[in-house]
Scaffold this motif. Structure first.
Motif, mmCIF file in Angstrom:
data_model
loop_
_atom_site.group_PDB
_atom_site.id
_atom_site.type_symbol
_atom_site.label_atom_id
_atom_site.label_comp_id
_atom_site.label_asym_id
_atom_site.label_seq_id
_atom_site.Cartn_x
_atom_site.Cartn_y
_atom_site.Cartn_z
ATOM 1 N N LEU A 149 -33.683 16.907 11.235
ATOM 2 C CA LEU A 149 -34.674 16.687 12.232
ATOM 3 C C LEU A 149 -35.075 14.884 12.082
ATOM 4 N N GLY A 150 -34.604 14.061 11.166
ATOM 5 C CA GLY A 150 -34.924 12.639 11.337
ATOM 6 C C GLY A 150 -36.343 12.106 9.936
ATOM 7 N N ALA A 151 -36.115 13.638 9.086
ATOM 8 C CA ALA A 151 -37.618 13.415 7.773
ATOM 9 C C ALA A 151 -36.078 12.429 6.954
ATOM 10 N N VAL A 152 -37.304 10.998 6.394
ATOM 11 C CA VAL A 152 -36.094 10.586 5.263
ATOM 12 C C VAL A 152 -36.042 11.341 3.288
ATOM 13 N N ASN A 153 -36.663 11.880 4.028
ATOM 14 C CA ASN A 153 -37.168 13.172 2.549
ATOM 15 C C ASN A 153 -37.782 13.944 2.589
ATOM 16 N N TYR A 154 -38.179 14.673 1.707
ATOM 17 C CA TYR A 154 -38.249 16.331 1.381
ATOM 18 C C TYR A 154 -39.185 15.958 0.492
ATOM 19 N N LEU A 155 -40.268 16.770 -0.314
ATOM 20 C CA LEU A 155 -40.512 16.561 -1.044
ATOM 21 C C LEU A 155 -41.915 18.337 -1.618
ATOM 22 N N CYS A 156 -42.062 18.797 -2.872
ATOM 23 C CA CYS A 156 -42.114 19.855 -2.829
ATOM 24 C C CYS A 156 -43.731 19.200 -2.865
ATOM 25 N N LYS A 157 -44.634 20.114 -2.974
ATOM 26 C CA LYS A 157 -46.041 20.011 -3.309
ATOM 27 C C LYS A 157 -46.445 20.671 -4.590
ATOM 28 N N PRO A 158 -47.023 20.432 -5.482
ATOM 29 C CA PRO A 158 -47.838 18.914 -5.357
ATOM 30 C C PRO A 158 -47.187 18.224 -5.461
ATOM 31 N N ALA A 159 -47.622 16.991 -4.910
ATOM 32 C CA ALA A 159 -46.755 15.622 -4.887
ATOM 33 C C ALA A 159 -48.334 14.446 -5.449
ATOM 34 N N ASP A 160 -47.475 13.472 -6.342
ATOM 35 C CA ASP A 160 -49.303 12.954 -6.286
ATOM 36 C C ASP A 160 -48.147 11.280 -5.436
ATOM 37 N N ASP A 212 -47.909 8.340 -5.931
ATOM 38 C CA ASP A 212 -46.483 7.974 -6.354
ATOM 39 C C ASP A 212 -45.143 8.542 -6.196
ATOM 40 N N GLU A 213 -45.039 9.540 -5.851
ATOM 41 C CA GLU A 213 -43.713 10.325 -6.510
ATOM 42 C C GLU A 213 -43.460 10.094 -4.322
ATOM 43 N N VAL A 214 -44.653 10.241 -3.211
ATOM 44 C CA VAL A 214 -44.847 10.211 -1.965
ATOM 45 C C VAL A 214 -44.425 8.986 -1.815
ATOM 46 N N LEU A 215 -44.695 8.045 -2.491
ATOM 47 C CA LEU A 215 -43.788 6.545 -1.877
ATOM 48 C C LEU A 215 -42.777 6.241 -2.249
ATOM 49 N N ALA A 216 -42.545 6.375 -3.196
ATOM 50 C CA ALA A 216 -40.871 6.722 -3.997
ATOM 51 C C ALA A 216 -39.828 7.805 -2.973
ATOM 52 N N ALA A 217 -40.304 8.516 -2.690
ATOM 53 C CA ALA A 217 -39.559 9.316 -1.407
ATOM 54 C C ALA A 217 -39.394 8.451 -0.420
ATOM 55 N N LEU A 218 -40.550 8.083 0.757
ATOM 56 C CA LEU A 218 -40.714 7.491 1.706
ATOM 57 C C LEU A 218 -39.906 6.238 1.861
ATOM 58 N N PHE A 219 -39.747 5.522 0.818
ATOM 59 C CA PHE A 219 -38.844 4.123 0.726
ATOM 60 C C PHE A 219 -37.378 4.055 -0.266
ATOM 61 N N LYS A 220 -37.251 5.547 -0.551
ATOM 62 C CA LYS A 220 -35.619 5.291 -1.734
ATOM 63 C C LYS A 220 -34.807 5.596 0.206
ATOM 64 N N GLN A 221 -33.856 4.854 -0.374
ATOM 65 C CA GLN A 221 -32.939 4.432 0.675
ATOM 66 C C GLN A 221 -31.678 5.292 0.568
ATOM 67 N N GLU A 222 -31.094 5.339 -0.478
ATOM 68 C CA GLU A 222 -30.164 5.798 -0.970
ATOM 69 C C GLU A 222 -30.018 6.910 -1.410
ATOM 70 N N GLY A 223 -28.531 8.652 -1.727
ATOM 71 C CA GLY A 223 -29.148 9.725 -2.291
ATOM 72 C C GLY A 223 -28.578 8.989 -4.051
ATOM 73 N N ASP A 224 -28.839 10.209 -4.790
ATOM 74 C CA ASP A 224 -28.648 9.494 -5.507
ATOM 75 C C ASP A 224 -27.460 10.723 -6.852
ATOM 76 N N PRO A 225 -26.075 10.190 -6.822
ATOM 77 C CA PRO A 225 -24.886 10.719 -7.429
ATOM 78 C C PRO A 225 -25.060 11.467 -8.628
ATOM 79 N N ASP A 226 -25.414 10.136 -9.083
ATOM 80 C CA ASP A 226 -25.965 10.816 -10.803
ATOM 81 C C ASP A 226 -26.762 12.090 -11.046
ATOM 82 N N ILE A 227 -27.432 12.614 -9.775
ATOM 83 C CA ILE A 227 -28.443 13.283 -10.236
ATOM 84 C C ILE A 227 -28.104 15.275 -11.087
ATOM 85 N N GLU A 228 -28.293 15.775 -11.499
ATOM 86 C CA GLU A 228 -28.795 17.035 -12.460
ATOM 87 C C GLU A 228 -27.525 17.556 -11.465
ATOM 88 N N VAL A 229 -27.023 18.740 -11.726
ATOM 89 C CA VAL A 229 -26.661 20.016 -10.631
ATOM 90 C C VAL A 229 -27.225 20.782 -12.296
#
Length: 179
Positions: A98-109, A111-128
């Motif tokens: 629907l157009g969100a740039v990111n999705y965060l679980c609360k509680p979020a501080d 710094d986490e909110v800002l990182a989510a707002l400005f993150k431009q690309e996905g992370d292929p190295d994220i652990e599965v």
């Protein structure tokens, strides 16, 4: 500090969370606007054209997923992060569709909110995850998906799931099950 103050619209019915995030973002140089419901959010967005927004998935009388496209229609260039205490894979996927740039679980501080707002690309190295989600987690996510499909209507969701409304209400009052 920002060179020019960017406007951040916080949309959440939790007044304490809004107050804390407002103070933290103001200290970081943002011009903060706060809305506690969909009507107020759309009004503020129309008047002030925020560049950034946080949107609670579950507002008291509104669904954040329903508000998201309306908000982006008013301010198409706004970067929106959906925040929730009721996370599920289904709602995360829908928020992004629907157009969100990111999705965060609360509680979020802040710094986490800002990182989510400005993150431009996905992370292929994220652990599965090594272990699949538990049956309780899968049940929780299914209930959240069906609840979303019925626009938050508990009675309709209970009917669709074939369970008593009070049983569903008890399940919804519990915190999300860990993986």
């Amino acid at each position: 500090m920002q060179d020019t103050a960017q406007r951040l619209l916080i949309i959440d019915d939790d007044e304490m969370f809004c107050h804390v995030l407002d103070r933290a973002m103001t200290r970081r140089g943002y011009e903060v606007l706060v809305a506690h419901d969909a009507e107020q959010a759309l009004s503020l967005a129309g008047r002030h054209s925020p560049q950034l927004a946080t949107l609670d998935l579950k507002l008291e009388h509104d669904s954040g997923l329903k508000l998201l496209p309306e908000l982006l229609e008013v301010v198409p260039e706004c970067r929106v992060v959906v925040l929730t205490g009721y996370s599920s894979i289904a709602t995360a996927v829908e928020a992004i569709k629907l157009g969100a740039v990111n999705y965060l679980c609360k509680p979020a501080d802040a710094d986490e909110v800002l990182a989510a707002l400005f993150k431009q690309e996905g992370d292929p190295d994220i652990e599965v995850a090594e272990h699949p989600p538990s049956i309780n987690r899968i049940t929780w996510e299914h209930i959240q998906k069906v609840l979303q499909e019925h626009d938050g209507n508990i009675s309709a969701t209970a009917r669709a799931l074939g369970m008593h409304r009070r049983t569903l209400q008890r399940k919804l009052q519990k915190r999300p099950v860990r993986r």
